[in-house]
Design a protein around this motif. Structure first.
Motif, PDB file in Angstrom:
ATOM      1  N   THR A 266      -8.631   7.589   1.518  1.00 16.92           N
ATOM      2  CA  THR A 266      -7.557   8.570   1.683  1.00 16.92           C
ATOM      3  C   THR A 266      -7.639   9.696   0.665  1.00 16.92           C
ATOM      4  O   THR A 266      -6.879  10.664   0.761  1.00 16.92           O
ATOM      5  CB  THR A 266      -6.180   7.887   1.559  1.00 16.92           C
ATOM      6  OG1 THR A 266      -6.073   7.240   0.287  1.00 16.92           O
ATOM      7  CG2 THR A 266      -5.981   6.876   2.674  1.00 16.92           C
TER       8      THR A 266
ATOM      9  N   VAL B 234       0.839  -1.202   0.000  1.00 14.21           N
ATOM     10  CA  VAL B 234       0.000   0.000   0.000  1.00 14.21           C
ATOM     11  C   VAL B 234       0.872   1.250   0.000  1.00 14.21           C
ATOM     12  O   VAL B 234       0.639   2.204  -0.753  1.00 14.21           O
ATOM     13  CB  VAL B 234      -0.950  -0.008   1.214  1.00 14.21           C
ATOM     14  CG1 VAL B 234      -1.653   1.334   1.344  1.00 14.21           C
ATOM     15  CG2 VAL B 234      -1.986  -1.126   1.070  1.00 14.21           C
TER      16      VAL B 234
ATOM     17  N   ARG C  95       1.232   6.905   4.348  1.00 17.60           N
ATOM     18  CA  ARG C  95       0.487   6.073   5.286  1.00 17.60           C
ATOM     19  C   ARG C  95      -0.602   6.928   5.926  1.00 17.60           C
ATOM     20  O   ARG C  95      -0.406   7.548   6.968  1.00 17.60           O
ATOM     21  CB  ARG C  95       1.426   5.498   6.333  1.00 17.60           C
ATOM     22  CG  ARG C  95       0.752   4.616   7.382  1.00 17.60           C
ATOM     23  CD  ARG C  95       0.361   3.266   6.842  1.00 17.60           C
ATOM     24  NE  ARG C  95       1.524   2.490   6.421  1.00 17.60           N
ATOM     25  CZ  ARG C  95       2.257   1.713   7.255  1.00 17.60           C
ATOM     26  NH1 ARG C  95       1.942   1.639   8.535  1.00 17.60           N
ATOM     27  NH2 ARG C  95       3.285   1.028   6.790  1.00 17.60           N
TER      28      ARG C  95
ATOM     29  N   VAL D  75      -8.294   1.507   0.282  1.00 17.54           N
ATOM     30  CA  VAL D  75      -7.448   2.499   0.932  1.00 17.54           C
ATOM     31  C   VAL D  75      -7.502   3.822   0.174  1.00 17.54           C
ATOM     32  O   VAL D  75      -7.606   4.899   0.768  1.00 17.54           O
ATOM     33  CB  VAL D  75      -6.000   1.992   1.052  1.00 17.54           C
ATOM     34  CG1 VAL D  75      -5.088   3.092   1.596  1.00 17.54           C
ATOM     35  CG2 VAL D  75      -5.930   0.774   1.959  1.00 17.54           C
TER      36      VAL D  75
ATOM     37  N   THR E  29      -5.317   3.449   7.407  1.00 19.63           N
ATOM     38  CA  THR E  29      -4.766   2.435   6.503  1.00 19.63           C
ATOM     39  C   THR E  29      -4.568   1.106   7.215  1.00 19.63           C
ATOM     40  O   THR E  29      -4.948   0.040   6.703  1.00 19.63           O
ATOM     41  CB  THR E  29      -3.437   2.917   5.904  1.00 19.63           C
ATOM     42  OG1 THR E  29      -3.657   4.078   5.108  1.00 19.63           O
ATOM     43  CG2 THR E  29      -2.815   1.831   5.032  1.00 19.63           C
TER      44      THR E  29
ATOM     45  N   LEU F 240      -7.804  -0.786   7.718  1.00 17.02           N
ATOM     46  CA  LEU F 240      -8.299  -1.437   6.498  1.00 17.02           C
ATOM     47  C   LEU F 240      -7.498  -2.685   6.171  1.00 17.02           C
ATOM     48  O   LEU F 240      -8.053  -3.691   5.723  1.00 17.02           O
ATOM     49  CB  LEU F 240      -8.258  -0.449   5.334  1.00 17.02           C
ATOM     50  CG  LEU F 240      -9.383   0.579   5.279  1.00 17.02           C
ATOM     51  CD1 LEU F 240      -9.108   1.608   4.190  1.00 17.02           C
ATOM     52  CD2 LEU F 240     -10.723  -0.093   5.048  1.00 17.02           C
TER      53      LEU F 240
END
Length: 353
Positions: free
Chosen positions: A328, A287, A294, A324, A298, A301
């Protein structure tokens, strides 16, 4: 240390599965076994890069641990033995990503993708011949309407010239391009071979064993050499006497979702790699590599994704990336109304809708 133990300090151990590009010149592969050495020619220029495709697959992080120790050992063994990797695992677990990982770490240029469907034949992977286009070009040339095009050049716009060259109407496929005589191996991704017709794995045996093939149309042609199109956009290759043989056997990554068994003769020519779902730490690193930040929520999830998988669901890593990014990007939240949307994004793929 025994001869079968891992030897990180030896020159033959070239792949680490971190996704990091080489700092300087790309590493040299260890010498091939005597029975896997080929002598095709003429040598081809180095292949082009496709950094955008690599970034889409791997992101931009310098080092992500994509494989465990056993997996890294197996890939290095395949590189040493010049044998294809038969990569199995659940859909979306990152099987095809391995080809891009190898290309970036070893500096092997653009990945050649051969996507398999039930109608795919061996010839589709090797080459195509536009017989109708050539017939039309010959008819136009005989009528004096236009000159014959030459591979890699533009038409002159005047009548006359030699007849259309056969090679102008031959295009090598991903497999055919990978077997051209490059000084360093190409990376070939044969994606979802288990979706193929039952005969395709057996048809591949000769090519995987001998590293060569013939183009019958060029074998019968009077010209000894032909310039043909390749799978690399805008690139051409010279084929002599209608036969192609590699100099370095390509790095072949064959993926399968386990929907069928392959013949023993085919499996004998491959090394099997079972790709597990990435761990929590690997998922977080993946990710980070794609989103470069970050963001809050996160880790929650990722934990939720791991729970869904451990409960027996079928889920893909790209589902996690989508979830994500949704939370975000500033548009959706993981609570309240956004929860239903995330449930849809992270749905169990084995249950249809």
């Amino acid at each position: 240390m025994s001869g079968l133990e891992r030897a990180d300090d030896e020159a033959g151990y070239v792949f680490r599965a971190t996704g990091a590009a080489p700092d300087g010149p790309p590493p040299d592969l260890p010498p091939a076994p005597p029975w896997r050495r080929f002598h095709g020619g003429p040598p081809q220029p180095p292949p082009p890069d496709d950094e955008q495709a690599v970034l889409r697959r791997l992101g931009q992080v310098d080092a992500v641990p994509y494989l465990d120790r056993a997996g890294v050992d197996l890939v290095n063994a395949a590189l040493l033995l010049r044998r294809p990797l038969l990569v199995t695992g659940a859909p979306g677990v990152g099987k095809s990503t391995l080809a891009y990982l190898l290309s970036r770490e070893l500096g092997l240029g653009r990945v050649l993708e051969w996507n398999i469907v039930s109608r795919t034949t061996l010839r589709d992977g090797l080459y195509s011949h536009d017989a109708l286009g050539r017939a039309q070009a010959i008819a136009a040339w005989r009528a004096g309407l236009r000159p014959a095009p030459t591979a890699g050049t533009e038409e002159l716009g005047e009548a006359g010239g030699p007849p259309p060259a056969l090679g102008d109407f031959v295009t090598l496929g991903a497999l055919g391009t990978a077997l051209l005589p490059y000084d360093r191996p190409r990376v070939l991704l044969v994606d979802e071979l288990d979706k193929s017709d039952i005969d395709l794995p057996n048809d591949l045996l000769h090519v995987l064993e001998n590293g060569s093939y013939e183009i019958p149309e060029l074998v019968r042609d009077r010209a000894e050499n032909a310039q043909v199109h390749t799978d690399d956009p805008g690139r051409f290759a010279e084929v002599r006497h209608g036969r192609v043989e590699c100099r370095e056997f390509p790095v072949v990554v064959i993926t399968s979702n386990g929907e069928r068994e392959f013949p023993a003769a085919f499996r004998r020519r491959c090394l099997p790699l079972e790709m597990p779902l990435p761990s929590r730490e690997q998922l977080l690193a993946i990710v980070d590599s794609h989103l470069r930040v970050r963001a809050p929520g996160t880790e929650g999830l990722v934990d939720r994704f791991v729970e869904l998988v451990e409960a027996g669901g079928t889920h893909s890593v790209d589902q996690l990336l989508n979830a994500v990014h949704l939370t975000t990007a500033g548009t959706f939240r993981a609570d309240a109304d956004g929860r239903a949307l995330l449930d849809l994004v992270l749905r169990d793929l084995a249950k249809g809708r």
